[in-house]
Design a protein around this motif. Structure first.
Motif, PDB file in Angstrom:
ATOM      1  N   LEU A 229       0.797  -1.219   0.000  1.00 14.65           N
ATOM      2  CA  LEU A 229       0.000   0.000   0.000  1.00 14.65           C
ATOM      3  C   LEU A 229       0.839   1.283   0.000  1.00 14.65           C
ATOM      4  CD1 LEU A 229      -2.865   1.180   0.039  1.00 14.65           C
ATOM      5  CD2 LEU A 229      -2.684   1.252   2.540  1.00 14.65           C
ATOM      6  N   PRO A 230       1.852   1.450   0.874  1.00 13.91           N
ATOM      7  CA  PRO A 230       2.594   2.720   0.874  1.00 13.91           C
ATOM      8  C   PRO A 230       3.217   3.043  -0.485  1.00 13.91           C
ATOM      9  CG  PRO A 230       3.080   1.478   2.866  1.00 13.91           C
ATOM     10  CD  PRO A 230       2.309   0.554   1.961  1.00 13.91           C
ATOM     11  N   GLU A 231       3.914   2.053  -1.071  1.00  7.29           N
ATOM     12  CA  GLU A 231       4.567   2.312  -2.351  1.00  7.29           C
ATOM     13  C   GLU A 231       3.543   2.484  -3.464  1.00  7.29           C
ATOM     14  OE1 GLU A 231       8.111   0.518  -5.221  1.00  7.29           O
ATOM     15  OE2 GLU A 231       7.569  -0.518  -3.359  1.00  7.29           O
ATOM     16  N   ALA A 232       2.450   1.723  -3.412  1.00  7.35           N
ATOM     17  CA  ALA A 232       1.407   1.859  -4.437  1.00  7.35           C
ATOM     18  C   ALA A 232       0.797   3.259  -4.385  1.00  7.35           C
ATOM     19  CB  ALA A 232       0.330   0.796  -4.233  1.00  7.35           C
ATOM     20  N   LEU A 233       0.550   3.767  -3.172  1.00  4.89           N
ATOM     21  CA  LEU A 233      -0.027   5.107  -3.049  1.00  4.89           C
ATOM     22  C   LEU A 233       0.948   6.184  -3.533  1.00  4.89           C
ATOM     23  CD1 LEU A 233      -1.880   4.892   0.390  1.00  4.89           C
ATOM     24  CD2 LEU A 233      -2.897   4.938  -1.903  1.00  4.89           C
ATOM     25  N   ARG A 234       2.252   5.997  -3.226  1.00  2.59           N
ATOM     26  CA  ARG A 234       3.241   6.971  -3.716  1.00  2.59           C
ATOM     27  C   ARG A 234       3.302   6.962  -5.242  1.00  2.59           C
ATOM     28  NH1 ARG A 234       6.392   4.766   0.550  1.00  2.59           N
ATOM     29  NH2 ARG A 234       7.636   3.566  -0.944  1.00  2.59           N
ATOM     30  N   LEU A 272     -12.341   6.312   3.034  1.00  2.00           N
ATOM     31  CA  LEU A 272     -11.259   7.026   2.352  1.00  2.00           C
ATOM     32  C   LEU A 272     -10.635   6.180   1.249  1.00  2.00           C
ATOM     33  CD1 LEU A 272      -9.594   8.867   5.356  1.00  2.00           C
ATOM     34  CD2 LEU A 272     -11.028   9.841   3.553  1.00  2.00           C
ATOM     35  N   ARG A 273     -10.615   4.849   1.450  1.00  3.03           N
ATOM     36  CA  ARG A 273     -10.121   3.987   0.369  1.00  3.03           C
ATOM     37  C   ARG A 273     -11.008   4.122  -0.860  1.00  3.03           C
ATOM     38  NH1 ARG A 273      -9.577  -0.111   4.278  1.00  3.03           N
ATOM     39  NH2 ARG A 273     -11.243  -1.325   3.282  1.00  3.03           N
ATOM     40  N   THR A 274     -12.313   4.178  -0.630  1.00  2.00           N
ATOM     41  CA  THR A 274     -13.239   4.338  -1.761  1.00  2.00           C
ATOM     42  C   THR A 274     -12.991   5.653  -2.486  1.00  2.00           C
ATOM     43  OG1 THR A 274     -14.933   2.998  -0.665  1.00  2.00           O
ATOM     44  CG2 THR A 274     -15.667   4.492  -2.414  1.00  2.00           C
ATOM     45  N   ARG A 275     -12.766   6.724  -1.714  1.00  4.32           N
ATOM     46  CA  ARG A 275     -12.511   8.027  -2.342  1.00  4.32           C
ATOM     47  C   ARG A 275     -11.180   8.032  -3.106  1.00  4.32           C
ATOM     48  NH1 ARG A 275     -14.200  11.885   2.805  1.00  4.32           N
ATOM     49  NH2 ARG A 275     -16.425  11.313   2.854  1.00  4.32           N
ATOM     50  N   LEU A 276     -10.177   7.365  -2.545  1.00  2.00           N
ATOM     51  CA  LEU A 276      -8.885   7.261  -3.236  1.00  2.00           C
ATOM     52  C   LEU A 276      -9.049   6.494  -4.553  1.00  2.00           C
ATOM     53  CD1 LEU A 276      -6.538   6.460  -0.221  1.00  2.00           C
ATOM     54  CD2 LEU A 276      -6.348   8.459  -1.714  1.00  2.00           C
ATOM     55  N   LEU A 287      -7.710  -1.144  -3.627  1.00  2.00           N
ATOM     56  CA  LEU A 287      -6.681  -0.838  -2.640  1.00  2.00           C
ATOM     57  C   LEU A 287      -6.613  -1.876  -1.520  1.00  2.00           C
ATOM     58  CD1 LEU A 287      -7.015   3.046  -2.318  1.00  2.00           C
ATOM     59  CD2 LEU A 287      -5.059   1.771  -3.219  1.00  2.00           C
ATOM     60  N   LEU A 288      -7.715  -2.586  -1.311  1.00  2.00           N
ATOM     61  CA  LEU A 288      -7.734  -3.588  -0.246  1.00  2.00           C
ATOM     62  C   LEU A 288      -6.668  -4.657  -0.487  1.00  2.00           C
ATOM     63  CD1 LEU A 288      -9.186  -4.371   2.347  1.00  2.00           C
ATOM     64  CD2 LEU A 288     -10.773  -5.722   0.966  1.00  2.00           C
ATOM     65  N   ARG A 289      -6.395  -4.947  -1.778  1.00  2.00           N
ATOM     66  CA  ARG A 289      -5.398  -5.960  -2.133  1.00  2.00           C
ATOM     67  C   ARG A 289      -4.002  -5.579  -1.615  1.00  2.00           C
ATOM     68  NH1 ARG A 289      -4.786  -9.263  -6.963  1.00  2.00           N
ATOM     69  NH2 ARG A 289      -6.704  -8.328  -7.750  1.00  2.00           N
ATOM     70  N   ALA A 290      -3.715  -4.260  -1.552  1.00  2.00           N
ATOM     71  CA  ALA A 290      -2.381  -3.815  -1.149  1.00  2.00           C
ATOM     72  C   ALA A 290      -2.265  -3.545   0.349  1.00  2.00           C
ATOM     73  CB  ALA A 290      -1.999  -2.545  -1.920  1.00  2.00           C
ATOM     74  N   CYS A 291      -3.392  -3.556   1.082  1.00  2.00           N
ATOM     75  CA  CYS A 291      -3.343  -3.268   2.521  1.00  2.00           C
ATOM     76  C   CYS A 291      -2.638  -4.404   3.259  1.00  2.00           C
ATOM     77  CB  CYS A 291      -4.759  -3.110   3.077  1.00  2.00           C
ATOM     78  SG  CYS A 291      -5.560  -1.570   2.576  1.00  2.00           S
ATOM     79  N   PRO A 292      -1.912  -4.064   4.325  1.00  2.00           N
ATOM     80  CA  PRO A 292      -1.273  -5.127   5.111  1.00  2.00           C
ATOM     81  C   PRO A 292      -2.323  -6.008   5.769  1.00  2.00           C
ATOM     82  CG  PRO A 292      -1.110  -3.004   6.235  1.00  2.00           C
ATOM     83  CD  PRO A 292      -1.655  -2.720   4.873  1.00  2.00           C
TER      84      PRO A 292
END
Length: 306
Positions: A229-234, A272-276, A287-292
């Motif tokens: 998630l962190p790297e994917a968001l960056r 917030l994940r939905t908004r992202l 995004l759920l796939r990338a969450c720890p």
């Protein structure tokens, strides 16, 4: 020697390479123009004027000052084919100039059609170029075919939309010269790639391939694994061209929250994940796939992955 062009370039904080990129020429050409060793054609005179924010007449005067020679009263011929003949014979303009007893600037003016080539030089040129004297006059008057326009992939994307370079430049917040440079092979910034994809109505990856940019693997949600998630968001934000503050305003949280997610200090809530996902055009739940798998301790906007 006047340094008008060089002074104007330096006053606008442009290197010779940057100015050359805007004009679509080699940096050496810019330096030679500044020293008045070569004379640009009308199109490049106007291009120089635009890039340096001066009147085209001022640029033309700069080059006219180098013409100290008096007009040749002898009859002459137009010689737009001279450059082609000279290139075929592998002769620099300086060698041709030396053979007929003139300055190299004369040769460039003959080739550009700015002045006529005096008839008295034809016998010498015929011998130098290894061309029959009877043919030379006809060959000199035959202009070279216009250079073929390279239809690069990024240019094809734009033409398919029917937009001009100027229209695209306005929509992505760049100059027309920058759009032209990207279409000639200069790699655009990542944020611009994202904006171009919206303008052209195609995926970011399509524009990236056309522009010669290799998309980061984590731009593809199918490659995400838990903990990415962190790297994917960056990566997503870099390709969107947004700042952390801009993204925070878009999804309704603080910039500190965005910064925390990108540093691995917590995960965004389900809302917030939905908004992202909406902000980045991702499928619902991507995004759920990338969450720890195990939620990280507190950061603003955190919740356990649902």
């Amino acid at each position: 020697m006047s340094t008008f062009l060089r002074d104007r370039r330096l006053s606008r904080a442009l290197s010779a390479e940057q100015l050359a990129g805007q004009l679509g020429v080699h940096p050496t050409s810019v330096l030679r123009w500044e020293r008045r060793e070569r004379l640009p054609g009308p199109g490049h005179i106007h291009g120089l004027a635009r890039s340096l924010a001066v009147d085209p007449a001022a640029v033309a005067r700069f080059f006219d000052e180098a013409r100290t020679d008096a007009p040749d009263p002898s009859p002459g011929v137009r010689a737009p084919g001279l450059r082609r003949l000279r290139s075929a014979a592998r002769l620099p303009a300086s060698r041709v100039a030396e053979a007929v007893g003139v300055e190299p600037a004369h040769v460039y003016r003959w080739e550009a059609g700015r002045t006529r080539l005096p008839l008295r030089h034809l016998p010498t040129l015929a011998e130098l170029l290894a061309v029959e004297a009877a043919e030379l006059r006809t060959l000199l008057s035959t202009p070279a075919p216009p250079p073929a326009v390279v239809d690069r992939p990024l240019r094809r994307l734009r033409r398919r939309t029917g937009l001009s370079q100027e229209a695209v430049a306005r929509q992505v917040g760049a100059s027309r010269h920058s759009v032209g440079a990207w279409e000639r092979g200069q790699v655009p910034p990542l944020g611009v790639v994202r904006r171009l994809s919206r303008v052209y109505g195609v995926p970011v990856a399509t524009v990236a391939r056309a522009a010669g940019v290799t998309p980061p693997p984590l731009l593809d949600p199918r490659r995400w694994t838990p903990g990415d998630l962190p790297e994917a968001l960056r990566t997503l934000r870099a390709w969107s061209g947004r700042t952390q503050a801009e993204l925070a305003a878009r999804v309704g949280c603080s910039a500190d929250a965005v910064r925390g997610w990108e540093r691995g200090r917590g995960v965004p809530s389900a809302v917030l994940r939905t908004r992202l996902e909406e902000a980045y055009g991702l499928p619902a739940g991507a995004l759920l796939r990338a969450c720890p798998r195990t939620p990280t301790p507190g950061s603003p906007g955190r919740s356990h992955p649902a």
